[in-house]
Design a protein around this motif. Structure first.
Motif, short mmCIF file in Angstrom:
data_model
loop_
_atom_site.label_atom_id
_atom_site.label_comp_id
_atom_site.label_asym_id
_atom_site.label_seq_id
_atom_site.Cartn_x
_atom_site.Cartn_y
_atom_site.Cartn_z
N LEU A 10 0.68 -1.15 0.08
CA LEU A 10 -0.04 0.06 -0.02
C LEU A 10 0.71 1.35 0.03
CD1 LEU A 10 -3.09 0.78 0.07
CD2 LEU A 10 -2.62 1.30 2.73
N HIS A 11 0.51 2.31 -0.91
CA HIS A 11 1.22 3.44 -1.04
C HIS A 11 0.31 4.57 -0.85
CE1 HIS A 11 4.67 1.06 -2.36
NE2 HIS A 11 5.39 2.14 -2.37
N VAL A 12 0.63 5.71 -0.30
CA VAL A 12 -0.01 6.95 -0.49
C VAL A 12 0.62 8.11 -1.10
CG1 VAL A 12 1.24 7.78 1.69
CG2 VAL A 12 -1.19 8.57 1.12
N LEU A 13 -0.32 8.79 -1.84
CA LEU A 13 0.34 10.03 -2.57
C LEU A 13 0.54 11.25 -1.65
CD1 LEU A 13 1.19 11.23 -5.26
CD2 LEU A 13 -1.16 11.95 -5.58
N LEU A 14 1.84 11.67 -1.57
CA LEU A 14 2.30 12.73 -0.66
C LEU A 14 2.80 13.90 -1.57
CD1 LEU A 14 3.69 10.97 2.37
CD2 LEU A 14 1.30 11.82 1.99
N VAL A 15 3.01 15.06 -1.11
CA VAL A 15 3.53 16.18 -1.76
C VAL A 15 4.52 16.80 -0.76
CG1 VAL A 15 1.56 16.68 -3.47
CG2 VAL A 15 1.65 17.85 -1.22
N GLU A 16 5.61 17.56 -1.19
CA GLU A 16 6.38 18.32 -0.23
C GLU A 16 6.05 19.71 -0.40
OE1 GLU A 16 11.05 20.00 0.43
OE2 GLU A 16 10.63 17.90 -0.91
N ARG A 17 5.59 20.53 0.87
CA ARG A 17 5.07 21.59 0.69
C ARG A 17 6.33 22.50 0.37
NH1 ARG A 17 0.50 23.41 2.12
NH2 ARG A 17 1.09 25.42 2.87
N GLY A 18 6.00 23.46 -0.58
CA GLY A 18 6.89 24.61 -1.03
C GLY A 18 6.74 25.88 -0.44
N GLN A 19 5.86 26.09 0.38
CA GLN A 19 5.33 27.51 0.94
C GLN A 19 5.16 27.12 2.67
OE1 GLN A 19 2.31 29.22 -1.16
NE2 GLN A 19 3.53 29.08 -3.36
N GLU A 20 5.26 28.39 3.33
CA GLU A 20 4.85 28.31 4.62
C GLU A 20 3.28 28.19 4.66
OE1 GLU A 20 6.56 27.65 7.09
OE2 GLU A 20 8.46 28.01 6.39
N PRO A 21 2.83 27.77 5.70
CA PRO A 21 3.37 27.24 6.64
C PRO A 21 3.75 25.39 6.42
CG PRO A 21 1.08 26.96 7.03
CD PRO A 21 1.15 27.82 5.71
N TYR A 22 4.59 24.93 7.24
CA TYR A 22 5.17 23.75 6.81
C TYR A 22 5.94 23.41 5.62
CZ TYR A 22 1.92 22.53 10.73
OH TYR A 22 1.29 22.51 12.02
N ALA A 23 6.81 24.70 5.32
CA ALA A 23 7.57 24.49 4.08
C ALA A 23 8.66 23.36 4.35
CB ALA A 23 8.15 26.01 3.63
N GLY A 24 8.84 22.47 3.44
CA GLY A 24 9.42 21.41 3.37
C GLY A 24 9.28 20.22 3.89
N HIS A 25 7.92 20.23 4.45
CA HIS A 25 7.32 19.12 5.12
C HIS A 25 6.55 18.50 4.14
CE1 HIS A 25 8.33 21.15 8.91
NE2 HIS A 25 8.00 20.12 9.41
N TRP A 26 6.20 17.26 4.24
CA TRP A 26 5.34 16.23 3.76
C TRP A 26 3.97 16.36 3.91
CZ3 TRP A 26 6.77 14.11 -1.09
CH2 TRP A 26 8.10 14.03 -1.19
N ALA A 27 2.93 16.18 2.95
CA ALA A 27 1.64 16.63 3.19
C ALA A 27 0.70 15.72 2.38
CB ALA A 27 1.21 18.11 3.31
N LEU A 28 -0.67 15.65 2.57
CA LEU A 28 -1.50 15.14 1.39
C LEU A 28 -1.84 16.21 0.58
CD1 LEU A 28 -4.07 13.64 3.85
CD2 LEU A 28 -2.42 12.47 2.76
N PRO A 29 -1.80 15.99 -0.92
CA PRO A 29 -2.09 17.12 -1.93
C PRO A 29 -3.56 17.59 -1.54
CG PRO A 29 -2.42 14.80 -2.92
CD PRO A 29 -1.95 14.71 -1.32
N GLY A 30 -3.77 18.92 -1.80
CA GLY A 30 -5.03 19.69 -1.61
C GLY A 30 -4.56 21.19 -1.63
N GLY A 31 -5.76 22.09 -1.40
CA GLY A 31 -5.79 23.23 -1.36
C GLY A 31 -7.15 23.78 -1.13
N PHE A 32 -7.17 25.29 -1.62
CA PHE A 32 -8.41 26.27 -1.44
C PHE A 32 -9.41 25.84 -2.36
CE2 PHE A 32 -4.99 28.14 1.20
CZ PHE A 32 -5.67 28.38 2.59
N VAL A 33 -10.53 25.99 -1.76
CA VAL A 33 -11.65 25.87 -2.79
C VAL A 33 -11.91 27.21 -3.27
CG1 VAL A 33 -14.27 25.26 -3.18
CG2 VAL A 33 -12.81 23.75 -1.45
N GLN A 34 -11.95 27.26 -4.73
CA GLN A 34 -12.49 28.69 -5.16
C GLN A 34 -13.74 28.74 -5.13
OE1 GLN A 34 -9.88 30.44 -6.08
NE2 GLN A 34 -8.49 28.82 -5.47
N PRO A 35 -14.31 30.28 -5.27
CA PRO A 35 -15.67 30.64 -5.12
C PRO A 35 -16.55 30.10 -6.26
CG PRO A 35 -14.24 32.45 -4.61
CD PRO A 35 -13.39 31.44 -5.15
#
Length: 243
Positions: free
Chosen positions: A32-57
Motif C-alpha cells: 500500500l502506497h499513499v500520494l504525498l507532496v512536499e510543501r514549497g511554501q509556509e506554513p510547513y515548508a519542506g514538510h510532506w503533506a496530502l495534496p490539496g488546497g483552497f476551494v475557489q468561489p
C-alpha cells in the motif's frame, strides 16, 4: 429593513476558508502506497503533506479536489480514480494561517503514473504507507481515517476492485486485501469466498496471464455488477464475531 424583513449582512460573521485534502491510495509492488507532496511554501515548508488546497468561489469541493490533484502532482489522466468524500475537519486551530475547514476525500487509483510537483508543491511521490512520517497540519489523522474507511469498506463492498486494473487475477485481488488490512490471507479460502459471492467478479472468457511462477497462467476476472458483498468478506480478526 426591506419589505418588513431584515436584510442579511454577510459581513456579520468572521470569514473562514474551505480547503480540500486528498488521501490517495494505490498498490505498488503489492504494498500500500499513499500520494504525498512536499510543501514549497509556509506554513510547513519542506514538510510532506496530502495534496490539496483552497476551494475557489466558483467550484464545488469535488471539482477543487480534482483540480488540486492535477496541479500539485501532475496526475491529469485519472480516468480510473475512485473518489469519495471522507469527512469534514473543522478544529479551530488546525491551520496556523486562519480558520480553515477542510473537506477530505479518500481516493483509490489503480496502476498510477509517477507524479511530479507543481503549483505550491516542491515535489510529489508515492510513499509506502508503512513508511509515512509525521505530516503537516492534521494530515496524519486524515490519512489514518481514510485507511480505516477503506479497510472497513473492503469487508462489505466491492471497493477492492477499484485498486485493480480492468482485468485482474484473483491473486492480485487478494493482494489488495492483504496490503490494506496488513495481514496474510489463506489463498484457497479467499478464492472460494470471492467466487461464491454473487456479482463480485466475472471471469473474462479465454483470458489468462502468467504470474511469474512455474504453474499454468492465472485466469483473469473483471469487476462484477454487485456493489455490496453478501455475505461480507470479513478480516480474519473479525471472523466469527456477531454482526
Amino acid at each position: 429593513m426591506s419589505g418588513g424583513k431584515e436584510v442579511y449582512d454577510k459581513y456579520a460573521h468572521e470569514p473562514f476558508a474551505v480547503t480540500v485534502d486528498l488521501a490517495v491510495l494505490t498498490l505498488r509492488a503489492g504494498s500500500l502506497h499513499v500520494l504525498l507532496v512536499e510543501r514549497g511554501q509556509e506554513p510547513y515548508a519542506g514538510h510532506w503533506a496530502l495534496p490539496g488546497g483552497f476551494v475557489q468561489p466558483d467550484e464545488s469541493a469535488e471539482t477543487a479536489a480534482r483540480r488540486e490533484l492535477a496541479e500539485e502532482t501532475g496526475l491529469t489522466d485519472v480516468s480510473g480514480l475512485h473518489l469519495e468524500q471522507l469527512r469534514t475537519y473543522s478544529e479551530p486551530d488546525r491551520d496556523p494561517r486562519m480558520r480553515v475547514v477542510s473537506v477530505a476525500f479518500a481516493a483509490l487509483l489503480p496502476d498510477p503514473p509517477e507524479p511530479h510537483g507543481g503549483s505550491d508543491a516542491a515535489q510529489a511521490g508515492w510513499v509506502p504507507y508503512a513508511s509515512v512520517r509525521p505530516l503537516a497540519f492534521d494530515h496524519d489523522r486524515i490519512l489514518a481515517d481514510a485507511h480505516e474507511r477503506v479497510g472497513a469498506k473492503l469487508e462489505y463492498s466491492c471497493l477492492a476492485t477499484a485498486f485493480c486494473p480492468p482485468e485482474f487475477t484473483l491473486g492480485e485481488l487478494q493482494q489488495v486485501y492483504e496490503a490494506v488490512w496488513g495481514t496474510a490471507l489463506d489463498r484457497p479460502n479467499f478464492r472460494r469466498k470471492v467466487l461464491a459471492t454473487p456479482g463480485f467478479v466475472e471471469a473474462v472468457p479465454g483470458a489468462a496471464r502468467l504470474t511469474g511462477g512455474r504453474g499454468k497462467p492465472a485466469a483473469l476476472y473483471r469487476a462484477g455488477p454487485a456493489t455490496a458483498l453478501q455475505p461480507p468478506l470479513l478480516r480474519p480478526s473479525r471472523e466469527g464475531r456477531p454482526a
